[in-house]
Design an enzyme around this catalytic site. Structure first.
Site, PDB file in Angstrom:
ATOM      1  CE  LYS A  77      -3.897   1.832   2.295  1.00 21.58           C
ATOM      2  NZ  LYS A  77      -5.016   2.040   3.303  1.00 21.58           N
ATOM      3  CG  ASP A  78       4.107   3.852  -2.311  1.00 25.42           C
ATOM      4  OD1 ASP A  78       4.365   4.127  -1.481  1.00 25.42           O
ATOM      5  OD2 ASP A  78       4.442   3.710  -3.775  1.00 25.42           O
TER       6      ASP A  78
END
Length: 138
Positions: A77-78
């Site tokens: 999850k960026d």
């Protein structure tokens, strides 16, 4: 990649899935909970919420590489903090967009561990020096 793909969530030609991925996850994407998620995202978008990546690119990771050719999968999850960055592969940005710090860290580890040179860009799409298939998660 095949020329025609169908949106696995709504049945429309928007979200693209490579056929070998569609065969494996297409039915799952038609399940009620996925339909509810798609409806929620459409509702939020209609109310002005910014959703990244753009709708047609949500499953870009499953369109970029046939299932049997995937060697590495990175789930992550960026956060993307503005338009024009997210394009459906976690950590990845299209050529011309500054490489995010998280991807720079991944490149450093690959360079140190595998002795592979760092690409000049942050695009992880096949054919652009990518070494992995990435998909975001919630």
């Amino acid at each position: 990649m095949a020329a025609a793909r169908t949106d696995a969530v709504s049945g429309e030609d928007r979200v693209r899935l490579e056929p070998s991925w569609k065969a494996r996850v297409g039915d799952w994407l038609l399940r009620p909970e996925m339909q509810a998620l798609a409806g929620f995202l459409r509702q939020r978008s209609a109310s002005g919420a910014r959703i990244y990546p753009p709708g047609p690119q949500i499953f870009a990771a499953f369109d970029a590489t046939p299932f049997d050719e995937v060697k590495v999968v990175i789930l992550g999850k960026d956060p993307y903090h503005g338009p024009g960055k997210a394009h459906g592969l976690c950590f990845s940005v299209l050529p011309g967009v500054p490489v995010p710090p998280s991807l720079l860290n991944i490149f450093k580890e690959i360079e140190a561990g595998l002795r592979l040179p760092r690409p000049e860009h942050g695009c992880l799409l096949p054919g652009r020096g990518a070494v992995c298939c990435c998909s975001t998660r919630c």
